[in-house]
Scaffold this active site. Structure first.
Site, PDB file in Angstrom:
ATOM      1  CB  CYS A  91      -1.024  -0.124   1.229  1.00 33.15           C
ATOM      2  SG  CYS A  91      -2.378   1.043   0.974  1.00 33.15           S
ATOM      3  CG  HIS A  92      -0.570   4.979   1.020  1.00 38.91           C
ATOM      4  ND1 HIS A  92      -1.778   4.405   0.925  1.00 38.91           N
ATOM      5  CD2 HIS A  92      -0.881   6.130   0.400  1.00 38.91           C
ATOM      6  CE1 HIS A  92      -2.509   5.002   0.166  1.00 38.91           C
ATOM      7  NE2 HIS A  92      -1.914   5.889  -0.027  1.00 38.91           N
TER       8      HIS A  92
END
Length: 182
Positions: free
Chosen positions: A107-108
């Site tokens: 993800c991030h």
């Protein structure tokens, strides 16, 4: 099934992590026999964006990548945004690449790797909103469930966790990778 007995896996996160992106890989590596250690910039515990509370075992400033076999970077916008501003956390993450050790990022979490300067020339995936950031840092961003590039395992979202977990365990089981460099 890959067995990770005797392996030590560091998880690097802070408040605001995506709960399942910490708890699911943690369960996968410990189920495979590894010891998981929670590393954070400070505090005795951190809280995920959905409320999971995780005890911190080690502060990033005192953490040494030489003591671990692999690193996992959970996502979460707030988590990744704060970690990419913490020099100790960035240095800790970069050291795994310098030591050719497996790293899993979802993800991030890729923001941390951009800041660490380790994505240039690498093929990676992430949450789609990071595509431009990763390309600007020299990475080849692809939209795939899981990508493995010389010991670097990346995925996009919690939906990808089954594939991510399997590849993280596999790469840790394989050990160091000569192409995993900073």
């Amino acid at each position: 099934m890959t067995h990770l007995s005797g392996q030590r896996v560091a998880f690097l996160a802070t408040d605001g992590f995506e709960d399942s992106e910490l708890t699911s890989p943690w369960q996968a590596v410990t189920d495979a026999g590894a010891t998981a250690t929670m590393v954070a910039p400070d505090a005795s515990e951190i809280t995920g964006k959905k409320g999971h509370v995780q005890r911190v075992d080690l502060q990033a400033g005192a953490a040494n990548a030489e003591e671990f076999d692999a690193l996992v970077l959970p996502g979460g916008v707030v988590n990744a945004d704060h970690l990419r501003l913490d020099r100790d956390s960035i240095g800790f993450a970069r050291a795994f690449f310098e030591q050719h050790k497996p790293v899993g990022v979802i993800c991030h979490g890729a923001w941390i790797l951009i800041e660490a300067g380790v994505v240039d020339g690498r093929t990676i995936t992430s949450y789609p909103s990071l595509a431009t950031d990763l390309r600007n840092a020299g990475a080849n961003w692809v939209d795939e469930e899981v990508v493995v590039d010389q010991g670097l395992v990346s995925s996009r979202t919690p939906d990808d966790l089954p594939a991510f977990n399997a590849k993280v365990v596999e790469e840790i089981g394989e050990g160091t990778h000569a192409g995993q460099t900073a």
